[in-house]
Design a protein around this motif. Structure first.
Motif, PDB file in Angstrom:
ATOM      1  N   MET A  30       0.836  -1.210   0.000  1.00 37.62           N
ATOM      2  CA  MET A  30       0.000   0.000   0.000  1.00 37.62           C
ATOM      3  C   MET A  30       0.867   1.256   0.000  1.00 37.62           C
ATOM      4  N   VAL A  31       1.986   1.215   0.731  1.00 38.62           N
ATOM      5  CA  VAL A  31       2.914   2.348   0.766  1.00 38.62           C
ATOM      6  C   VAL A  31       3.584   2.511  -0.600  1.00 38.62           C
ATOM      7  N   GLN A  32       4.058   1.417  -1.173  1.00 33.94           N
ATOM      8  CA  GLN A  32       4.774   1.478  -2.457  1.00 33.94           C
ATOM      9  C   GLN A  32       3.885   1.957  -3.596  1.00 33.94           C
ATOM     10  N   THR A  33       2.600   1.625  -3.568  1.00 26.02           N
ATOM     11  CA  THR A  33       1.687   2.041  -4.630  1.00 26.02           C
ATOM     12  C   THR A  33       1.119   3.438  -4.391  1.00 26.02           C
ATOM     13  N   GLY A  34       1.377   3.998  -3.210  1.00 20.47           N
ATOM     14  CA  GLY A  34       0.855   5.324  -2.896  1.00 20.47           C
ATOM     15  C   GLY A  34      -0.551   5.299  -2.335  1.00 20.47           C
ATOM     16  N   GLU A  35      -1.097   4.114  -2.126  1.00 17.88           N
ATOM     17  CA  GLU A  35      -2.442   3.985  -1.562  1.00 17.88           C
ATOM     18  C   GLU A  35      -2.471   4.507  -0.122  1.00 17.88           C
ATOM     19  N   LEU A  36      -1.356   4.349   0.582  1.00 16.90           N
ATOM     20  CA  LEU A  36      -1.212   4.816   1.957  1.00 16.90           C
ATOM     21  C   LEU A  36      -0.017   5.760   2.012  1.00 16.90           C
ATOM     22  N   LYS A  37      -0.250   6.988   2.428  1.00 14.64           N
ATOM     23  CA  LYS A  37       0.836   7.964   2.517  1.00 14.64           C
ATOM     24  C   LYS A  37       1.792   7.583   3.635  1.00 14.64           C
ATOM     25  N   SER A  38       3.070   7.861   3.401  1.00 13.33           N
ATOM     26  CA  SER A  38       4.084   7.565   4.408  1.00 13.33           C
ATOM     27  C   SER A  38       5.243   8.537   4.247  1.00 13.33           C
ATOM     28  N   LEU A  39       6.165   8.481   5.194  1.00 15.67           N
ATOM     29  CA  LEU A  39       7.365   9.298   5.080  1.00 15.67           C
ATOM     30  C   LEU A  39       8.563   8.480   5.517  1.00 15.67           C
ATOM     31  N   ARG A  40       9.691   8.893   5.012  1.00 12.47           N
ATOM     32  CA  ARG A  40      10.935   8.179   5.309  1.00 12.47           C
ATOM     33  C   ARG A  40      11.735   9.008   6.312  1.00 12.47           C
ATOM     34  N   LEU A  41      12.149   8.367   7.382  1.00 13.72           N
ATOM     35  CA  LEU A  41      13.007   8.995   8.391  1.00 13.72           C
ATOM     36  C   LEU A  41      14.285   8.163   8.465  1.00 13.72           C
ATOM     37  N   GLY A  42      15.320   8.664   7.848  1.00 16.66           N
ATOM     38  CA  GLY A  42      16.552   7.874   7.768  1.00 16.66           C
ATOM     39  C   GLY A  42      16.290   6.623   6.953  1.00 16.66           C
ATOM     40  N   ARG A  43      16.496   5.468   7.561  1.00 16.92           N
ATOM     41  CA  ARG A  43      16.251   4.202   6.876  1.00 16.92           C
ATOM     42  C   ARG A  43      14.888   3.617   7.233  1.00 16.92           C
TER      43      ARG A  43
END
Length: 67
Positions: A30-43
């Protein structure tokens, strides 16, 4: 003030999978397809609680009539 802090809370992929009762792999998809928004903090990858709530709201079957 507490609502702002709670809304800005960041969840791990594992925490999201627990809340949605789905696998971590499905959350990652879901994160990879953009269905669920996320953010990256470092790794690390995090999902804001407000974005999880928005995702859940977008999935509601509003006005669905029984067959």
């Amino acid at each position: 003030m507490m609502e702002t802090i709670d809304a800005a809370r960041l969840l791990t992929v594992g925490e999201v999978s627990d809340r949605l009762q789905i696998s971590e792999r499905q959350v990652w998809t879901m994160v990879q397809t953009g269905e669920l928004k996320s953010l990256r903090l470092g790794r690390s990858r995090r999902v804001a609680l407000i974005d999880l709530a928005a995702y859940i709201d977008s999935r509601r079957d509003v006005g669905m009539q029984p067959a």
